[in-house]
Design an enzyme around this catalytic site. Structure first.
Site, PDB file in Angstrom:
ATOM      1  N   HIS A 224      -6.019 -28.810  25.444  1.00 54.15           N
ATOM      2  CA  HIS A 224      -5.488 -30.080  24.923  1.00 54.15           C
ATOM      3  C   HIS A 224      -3.996 -30.209  25.233  1.00 54.15           C
ATOM      4  O   HIS A 224      -3.516 -31.281  25.581  1.00 54.15           O
ATOM      5  CB  HIS A 224      -5.734 -30.195  23.422  1.00 54.15           C
ATOM      6  CG  HIS A 224      -7.181 -30.366  23.088  1.00 54.15           C
ATOM      7  ND1 HIS A 224      -7.932 -31.400  23.589  1.00 54.15           N
ATOM      8  CD2 HIS A 224      -8.019 -29.640  22.325  1.00 54.15           C
ATOM      9  CE1 HIS A 224      -9.172 -31.289  23.140  1.00 54.15           C
ATOM     10  NE2 HIS A 224      -9.251 -30.229  22.378  1.00 54.15           N
TER      11      HIS A 224
ATOM     12  N   HIS B  90     -18.028 -29.751  28.387  1.00 56.87           N
ATOM     13  CA  HIS B  90     -17.281 -30.209  27.217  1.00 56.87           C
ATOM     14  C   HIS B  90     -15.784 -30.270  27.510  1.00 56.87           C
ATOM     15  O   HIS B  90     -15.094 -31.188  27.063  1.00 56.87           O
ATOM     16  CB  HIS B  90     -17.544 -29.344  25.979  1.00 56.87           C
ATOM     17  CG  HIS B  90     -16.886 -29.939  24.779  1.00 56.87           C
ATOM     18  ND1 HIS B  90     -17.439 -30.987  24.073  1.00 56.87           N
ATOM     19  CD2 HIS B  90     -15.671 -29.722  24.235  1.00 56.87           C
ATOM     20  CE1 HIS B  90     -16.600 -31.373  23.133  1.00 56.87           C
ATOM     21  NE2 HIS B  90     -15.512 -30.623  23.209  1.00 56.87           N
TER      22      HIS B  90
ATOM     23  N   ASP C 222     -13.330 -33.482  27.041  1.00 60.19           N
ATOM     24  CA  ASP C 222     -12.018 -33.462  26.385  1.00 60.19           C
ATOM     25  C   ASP C 222     -10.927 -33.961  27.328  1.00 60.19           C
ATOM     26  O   ASP C 222     -10.023 -34.704  26.918  1.00 60.19           O
ATOM     27  CB  ASP C 222     -11.652 -32.027  25.960  1.00 60.19           C
ATOM     28  CG  ASP C 222     -12.359 -31.580  24.699  1.00 60.19           C
ATOM     29  OD1 ASP C 222     -12.829 -32.433  23.922  1.00 60.19           O
ATOM     30  OD2 ASP C 222     -12.431 -30.352  24.477  1.00 60.19           O
TER      31      ASP C 222
ATOM     32  N   HIS D 148     -12.758 -36.971  21.367  1.00 52.34           N
ATOM     33  CA  HIS D 148     -14.133 -37.310  21.745  1.00 52.34           C
ATOM     34  C   HIS D 148     -14.345 -38.830  21.720  1.00 52.34           C
ATOM     35  O   HIS D 148     -15.017 -39.379  22.585  1.00 52.34           O
ATOM     36  CB  HIS D 148     -15.132 -36.593  20.831  1.00 52.34           C
ATOM     37  CG  HIS D 148     -14.990 -35.093  20.884  1.00 52.34           C
ATOM     38  ND1 HIS D 148     -15.556 -34.261  19.967  1.00 52.34           N
ATOM     39  CD2 HIS D 148     -14.323 -34.294  21.760  1.00 52.34           C
ATOM     40  CE1 HIS D 148     -15.252 -32.993  20.269  1.00 52.34           C
ATOM     41  NE2 HIS D 148     -14.496 -33.000  21.348  1.00 52.34           N
TER      42      HIS D 148
HETATM   43 ZN   LIG Z   1     -13.734 -31.333  22.373  1.00 51.98          ZN
END
Ligand SMILES: [Zn+2]
Length: 290
Positions: free
Chosen positions: A265, A237, A241, A77
């Site tokens: 991720h 969101h 990311d 973030h």
């Molecule tokens: Zn996040």
């Protein structure tokens, strides 16, 4: 394709304290100005960890950087807020991030904490640097049909599609165009989220220990823990990311159009590595530093 852009750092140091969402532990983060050429560097317990994909040691729940036994969790973030500065025409390319603790504070689950912190620190230009736009297209694929692709473009934009087998969600799309003010308004406020059954399993596994309904959207079978800030907050969101993880490519990549389907991720960091290793004109390759 090479273009020039400004290189910058913050005007004054600023300290933030808070709790990490996964470890539940407190930390104290100080952002400090860094000289031209330093790049974005985390520093903890005497170890310097460059904010690069090569420093990533874990992506199972958040993005974790590590070196010589020192790890720093949930960097995405802050990295997203740092990368977003260029969309406001204030390039932040050199910064020291001193970390006392093992995980960055989660704030309210969004990037608002970092956007506000950077605004308070102020930015100033310290030179110029080259930047690069991809020549040709890049593609990476992952599990369950997920993929990320990037094309050379006039401006930076990103589109993210997420799909969850949940009656409240289904398919959500978020789109971001890089013009001043747009990140702070439409991406930064989007909060992290978790499904209640997942949250319970994570707690048993010793994760999500700092997570609660004040710093994450918890998704129950028939409701959200709090009203959403955007109807497609979850996709937004994921886009937040994505921007943060791709900043670990270490490349200024303003002129790029990204499309990501079900990004994670792990996939984001793989893509950052691919960007960093892209076989574009090596002689003209410049890292994300001034
Ligand atoms: Zn996040």
């Amino acid at each position: 394709m090479l273009r020039r852009q400004s290189s910058g750092t913050i005007k004054q140091s600023v300290t933030v304290e808070g709790i990490g969402i996964h470890t539940g532990t407190p930390s104290r983060i100080t952002l400090l100005p860094a000289p031209s050429g330093a790049g974005i560097v985390f520093r903890s317990r005497g170890v310097e960890i460059p904010a690069r994909a090569a420093s990533v040691v874990d992506t199972s729940r958040c993005t974790v950087l590590g070196k010589d036994g020192v790890t720093i969790s949930t960097v995405e973030h802050l990295m997203s807020a740092i990368a977003s500065q260029r969309y406001d025409k204030r390039d932040l390319t050199n910064l020291y991030i001193d970390v006392e603790g093992v995980e960055l504070p989660i704030g309210d689950g969004s990037a608002n904490l970092w956007v506000e912190t950077l605004a308070g620190a102020g930015l100033h230009k310290i030179g110029t640097q080259k930047r690069l736009a991809p020549e040709g297209d890049l593609l990476i694929t992952g599990k369950n049909g997920s993929f990320i692709t990037a094309f050379d473009a006039q401006f930076f934009s990103a589109t993210v599609v997420v799909q969850f087998d949940h009656p409240l969600i289904g398919t959500q799309v978020a789109h971001f165009q890089a013009f001043p003010g747009n990140y702070a308004e439409s991406i930064a406020p989007a909060r992290t989220f978790g499904f209640i059954e997942e949250v319970e399993a994570l707690r048993k596994a010793g994760l999500a220990l700092g997570g609660n309904e004040d710093n994450a959207v918890v998704i129950y079978p028939d409701r959200y823990s709090r009203p959403l800030r955007f109807e497609n907050e979850l996709a937004r969101h994921k886009l937040l990311d994505l921007i943060g993880d791709l900043a670990l490519a270490g490349l200024p990549f303003a002129n790029m159009q990204i499309f990501a389907y079900k990004p994670s991720h792990g996939l984001n960091v793989e893509f950052a590595k691919k960007l960093a290793a892209n076989d574009w004109d090596r002689e003209n390759w410049y890292p994300f530093s001034g």
